[in-house]
Design a protein around this motif. Structure first.
Motif, PDB file in Angstrom:
ATOM      1  N   LYS A 215      31.746  39.849  38.737  1.00 19.88           N
ATOM      2  CA  LYS A 215      31.503  38.834  37.729  1.00 19.88           C
ATOM      3  C   LYS A 215      32.090  37.509  38.209  1.00 19.88           C
ATOM      4  CE  LYS A 215      33.614  40.943  34.420  1.00 19.88           C
ATOM      5  NZ  LYS A 215      34.284  41.341  33.140  1.00 19.88           N
ATOM      6  N   GLU A 216      31.650  36.413  37.641  1.00 19.61           N
ATOM      7  CA  GLU A 216      32.192  35.117  38.009  1.00 19.61           C
ATOM      8  C   GLU A 216      33.698  35.110  37.753  1.00 19.61           C
ATOM      9  OE1 GLU A 216      31.354  30.349  37.231  1.00 19.61           O
ATOM     10  OE2 GLU A 216      30.125  31.880  36.248  1.00 19.61           O
ATOM     11  N   GLY A 217      34.456  34.626  38.740  1.00 23.96           N
ATOM     12  CA  GLY A 217      35.902  34.621  38.639  1.00 23.96           C
ATOM     13  C   GLY A 217      36.558  35.889  39.156  1.00 23.96           C
ATOM     14  N   GLY A 218      35.744  36.861  39.596  1.00 21.85           N
ATOM     15  CA  GLY A 218      36.260  38.134  40.074  1.00 21.85           C
ATOM     16  C   GLY A 218      36.973  38.044  41.418  1.00 21.85           C
ATOM     17  N   SER A 219      37.496  39.193  41.858  1.00 17.87           N
ATOM     18  CA  SER A 219      38.305  39.227  43.086  1.00 17.87           C
ATOM     19  C   SER A 219      37.802  40.278  44.065  1.00 17.87           C
ATOM     20  CB  SER A 219      39.773  39.523  42.739  1.00 17.87           C
ATOM     21  OG  SER A 219      40.295  38.550  41.850  1.00 17.87           O
ATOM     22  N   PHE A 220      38.143  40.077  45.335  1.00 16.37           N
ATOM     23  CA  PHE A 220      37.724  40.974  46.416  1.00 16.37           C
ATOM     24  C   PHE A 220      38.893  41.155  47.372  1.00 16.37           C
ATOM     25  CE2 PHE A 220      35.755  41.178  50.775  1.00 16.37           C
ATOM     26  CZ  PHE A 220      35.185  42.437  50.658  1.00 16.37           C
ATOM     27  N   VAL A 221      39.199  42.404  47.693  1.00 20.27           N
ATOM     28  CA  VAL A 221      40.274  42.719  48.642  1.00 20.27           C
ATOM     29  C   VAL A 221      39.701  43.656  49.697  1.00 20.27           C
ATOM     30  CG1 VAL A 221      42.548  43.764  48.959  1.00 20.27           C
ATOM     31  CG2 VAL A 221      42.039  42.506  46.847  1.00 20.27           C
TER      32      VAL A 221
ATOM     33  N   LYS B 272      38.319  35.164  61.398  1.00 19.36           N
ATOM     34  CA  LYS B 272      38.239  33.758  60.989  1.00 19.36           C
ATOM     35  C   LYS B 272      36.867  33.458  60.378  1.00 19.36           C
ATOM     36  CE  LYS B 272      41.534  32.204  64.504  1.00 19.36           C
ATOM     37  NZ  LYS B 272      41.742  31.377  65.715  1.00 19.36           N
ATOM     38  N   ARG B 273      35.836  34.076  60.923  1.00 11.66           N
ATOM     39  CA  ARG B 273      34.485  33.917  60.366  1.00 11.66           C
ATOM     40  C   ARG B 273      34.434  34.482  58.958  1.00 11.66           C
ATOM     41  NH1 ARG B 273      29.962  37.533  60.731  1.00 11.66           N
ATOM     42  NH2 ARG B 273      27.985  36.465  60.374  1.00 11.66           N
ATOM     43  N   MET B 274      35.067  35.625  58.777  1.00 10.72           N
ATOM     44  CA  MET B 274      35.108  36.256  57.470  1.00 10.72           C
ATOM     45  C   MET B 274      35.826  35.351  56.462  1.00 10.72           C
ATOM     46  SD  MET B 274      34.458  39.222  55.871  1.00 10.72           S
ATOM     47  CE  MET B 274      35.057  40.255  54.533  1.00 10.72           C
ATOM     48  N   LEU B 275      36.949  34.774  56.876  1.00 14.32           N
ATOM     49  CA  LEU B 275      37.693  33.896  55.992  1.00 14.32           C
ATOM     50  C   LEU B 275      36.880  32.661  55.624  1.00 14.32           C
ATOM     51  CD1 LEU B 275      41.253  34.085  57.610  1.00 14.32           C
ATOM     52  CD2 LEU B 275      40.583  34.961  55.372  1.00 14.32           C
ATOM     53  N   HIS B 276      36.130  32.133  56.571  1.00 12.50           N
ATOM     54  CA  HIS B 276      35.279  30.965  56.294  1.00 12.50           C
ATOM     55  C   HIS B 276      34.255  31.293  55.211  1.00 12.50           C
ATOM     56  CE1 HIS B 276      32.604  27.556  56.772  1.00 12.50           C
ATOM     57  NE2 HIS B 276      31.617  28.389  57.027  1.00 12.50           N
ATOM     58  N   MET B 277      33.622  32.442  55.321  1.00 13.42           N
ATOM     59  CA  MET B 277      32.613  32.840  54.337  1.00 13.42           C
ATOM     60  C   MET B 277      33.249  33.072  52.973  1.00 13.42           C
ATOM     61  SD  MET B 277      29.994  35.259  56.513  1.00 13.42           S
ATOM     62  CE  MET B 277      31.244  36.418  57.052  1.00 13.42           C
ATOM     63  N   LEU B 278      34.421  33.691  52.975  1.00 14.89           N
ATOM     64  CA  LEU B 278      35.097  33.945  51.719  1.00 14.89           C
ATOM     65  C   LEU B 278      35.516  32.650  51.035  1.00 14.89           C
ATOM     66  CD1 LEU B 278      37.316  36.973  52.802  1.00 14.89           C
ATOM     67  CD2 LEU B 278      35.539  37.033  51.046  1.00 14.89           C
ATOM     68  N   LYS B 279      35.972  31.675  51.811  1.00 14.96           N
ATOM     69  CA  LYS B 279      36.426  30.420  51.236  1.00 14.96           C
ATOM     70  C   LYS B 279      35.275  29.639  50.600  1.00 14.96           C
ATOM     71  CE  LYS B 279      40.527  29.836  54.101  1.00 14.96           C
ATOM     72  NZ  LYS B 279      41.173  29.093  55.211  1.00 14.96           N
ATOM     73  N   THR B 280      34.062  29.928  51.038  1.00 15.56           N
ATOM     74  CA  THR B 280      32.899  29.296  50.416  1.00 15.56           C
ATOM     75  C   THR B 280      32.600  29.932  49.065  1.00 15.56           C
ATOM     76  OG1 THR B 280      31.939  28.814  52.594  1.00 15.56           O
ATOM     77  CG2 THR B 280      30.454  28.721  50.706  1.00 15.56           C
ATOM     78  N   GLY B 281      32.695  31.250  49.003  1.00 16.16           N
ATOM     79  CA  GLY B 281      32.296  31.974  47.804  1.00 16.16           C
ATOM     80  C   GLY B 281      33.409  32.246  46.804  1.00 16.16           C
ATOM     81  N   PHE B 282      34.668  31.959  47.172  1.00 19.25           N
ATOM     82  CA  PHE B 282      35.799  32.206  46.282  1.00 19.25           C
ATOM     83  C   PHE B 282      36.685  30.960  46.243  1.00 19.25           C
ATOM     84  CE2 PHE B 282      34.312  36.343  47.532  1.00 19.25           C
ATOM     85  CZ  PHE B 282      34.545  37.171  46.445  1.00 19.25           C
TER      86      PHE B 282
ATOM     87  N   ALA C  22      40.654  37.587  48.103  1.00 19.16           N
ATOM     88  CA  ALA C  22      39.825  36.478  47.628  1.00 19.16           C
ATOM     89  C   ALA C  22      39.722  36.547  46.110  1.00 19.16           C
ATOM     90  CB  ALA C  22      38.437  36.541  48.251  1.00 19.16           C
ATOM     91  N   THR C  23      40.050  35.457  45.437  1.00 20.90           N
ATOM     92  CA  THR C  23      40.001  35.415  43.980  1.00 20.90           C
ATOM     93  C   THR C  23      39.182  34.214  43.519  1.00 20.90           C
ATOM     94  OG1 THR C  23      42.090  34.171  43.894  1.00 20.90           O
ATOM     95  CG2 THR C  23      42.234  36.562  43.733  1.00 20.90           C
ATOM     96  N   GLY C  24      38.686  34.294  42.272  1.00 22.13           N
ATOM     97  CA  GLY C  24      37.891  33.198  41.724  1.00 22.13           C
ATOM     98  C   GLY C  24      36.482  33.163  42.299  1.00 22.13           C
ATOM     99  N   PHE C  25      35.748  34.264  42.145  1.00 20.87           N
ATOM    100  CA  PHE C  25      34.397  34.368  42.700  1.00 20.87           C
ATOM    101  C   PHE C  25      33.469  33.301  42.116  1.00 20.87           C
ATOM    102  CE2 PHE C  25      30.159  36.672  42.534  1.00 20.87           C
ATOM    103  CZ  PHE C  25      29.854  36.426  43.868  1.00 20.87           C
ATOM    104  N   ARG C  26      32.701  32.659  43.019  1.00 24.17           N
ATOM    105  CA  ARG C  26      31.758  31.604  42.628  1.00 24.17           C
ATOM    106  C   ARG C  26      30.357  32.024  43.081  1.00 24.17           C
ATOM    107  NH1 ARG C  26      35.379  26.675  45.077  1.00 24.17           N
ATOM    108  NH2 ARG C  26      35.157  27.951  46.927  1.00 24.17           N
ATOM    109  N   PRO C  27      29.597  32.677  42.198  1.00 28.39           N
ATOM    110  CA  PRO C  27      28.285  33.241  42.575  1.00 28.39           C
ATOM    111  C   PRO C  27      27.321  32.250  43.196  1.00 28.39           C
ATOM    112  CG  PRO C  27      28.951  34.014  40.411  1.00 28.39           C
ATOM    113  CD  PRO C  27      29.917  32.944  40.786  1.00 28.39           C
ATOM    114  N   GLU C  28      27.207  31.053  42.625  1.00 31.33           N
ATOM    115  CA  GLU C  28      26.227  30.087  43.123  1.00 31.33           C
ATOM    116  C   GLU C  28      26.552  29.620  44.535  1.00 31.33           C
ATOM    117  OE1 GLU C  28      23.321  29.262  41.786  1.00 31.33           O
ATOM    118  OE2 GLU C  28      23.829  30.807  40.315  1.00 31.33           O
TER     119      GLU C  28
END
Length: 237
Positions: free
Chosen positions: A170-176, A186-196, A218-224
């Motif tokens: 859900k929007e605002g969700g977290s991923f570990v 580092k590539r993974m972190l870049h992608m996560l920083k875009t979406g969270f 990663a916290t604060g999921f941003r779906p768009e």
């Protein structure tokens, strides 16, 4: 012994393992490590399925990831230790998925199956009545002993977990998720920083010093904002 959340604060008295006929040197070393590991001893005493439970306990103590009433999805759930932790933190619904059969975890629902199955997301949404608050992944492929190969394999698995998480969070969700150090995280972190909104990485004390594993939080999921990231991942697979 002073403890936080049941976590061992110091090493136990060393246990010496006698040589046993029929056991290889590698088996002897593994047994000695297990017997002298305070996390292994504490896990048995406290009823956790494995020492890995303490990794999530430590991450949760530090970042406050799991809160009362949350819907939690545990990828690669076997043997069930992380699902146990989520339940102890009073998560509302806990669903675990693993290719292996998992002994029932009271209070959780465990699915034996492949989380990459196209039908799995819809199945889980029905089980948790909507979207998840957090997706946890302690998954790791079988290691080959070749560091570069093992690193690439776990990063591929972590990215698959991220694709899954983006569909069910859900929007605002977290991923570990567990990753290995080696460069491409580092590539993974870049992608996560875009979406969270917030992304960090940590190596909990329960993670063995000799292990190259660490965890992305990663916290604060941003779906768009995640949509173009998903396309990037899928195009590279």
């Amino acid at each position: 012994m002073k403890q936080k959340s049941g976590i061992p604060a110091q090493r136990l008295e060393s246990v010496t393992v006698k040589k046993t006929r029929g056991k290889t040197t590698a088996q002897q070393k593994w047994l000695a490590r297990q017997l002298n590991d305070p996390y292994v001893v504490a896990a048995k005493k406290q009823g956790w399925r494995s020492r890995a439970s303490f990794k999530l306990i430590e991450l949760n103590d530090r970042y406050g990831l799991i809160k009362k009433g949350m819907s939690v999805v545990d990828l690669g759930a076997a043997p069930g230790g992380w699902s146990q932790v989520a339940l102890k933190e009073k998560a509302g619904k806990v669903v675990g998925i693993d290719l292996l059969e998992v002994e029932p975890v009271p209070g959780a629902e465990i699915i034996q199956g492949d989380f990459t199955d196209p039908e799995m997301v819809d199945r889980l949404k029905q089980m948790i009545d909507g979207f998840a608050d957090i997706v946890l992944s302690d998954m790791a492929p079988n290691t080959t002993g070749h560091a570069a190969t093992d690193h690439l394999r776990i990063m591929d698995l972590a990215e698959q977990a991220l694709i899954f998480a983006a569909e069910i969070l859900k929007e605002g969700g977290s991923f570990v998720a567990k990753v290995f150090q080696g460069g491409s995280e580092k590539r993974m972190l870049h992608m996560l920083k875009t979406g969270f909104s917030v992304v960090k990485h940590a190596k909990p004390p329960a993670s063995r010093k000799e292990s190259s594993e660490l965890y992305v939080i990663a916290t604060g999921f941003r779906p768009e904002r995640m949509k173009p990231v998903l396309e990037e991942i899928q195009n590279s697979l």
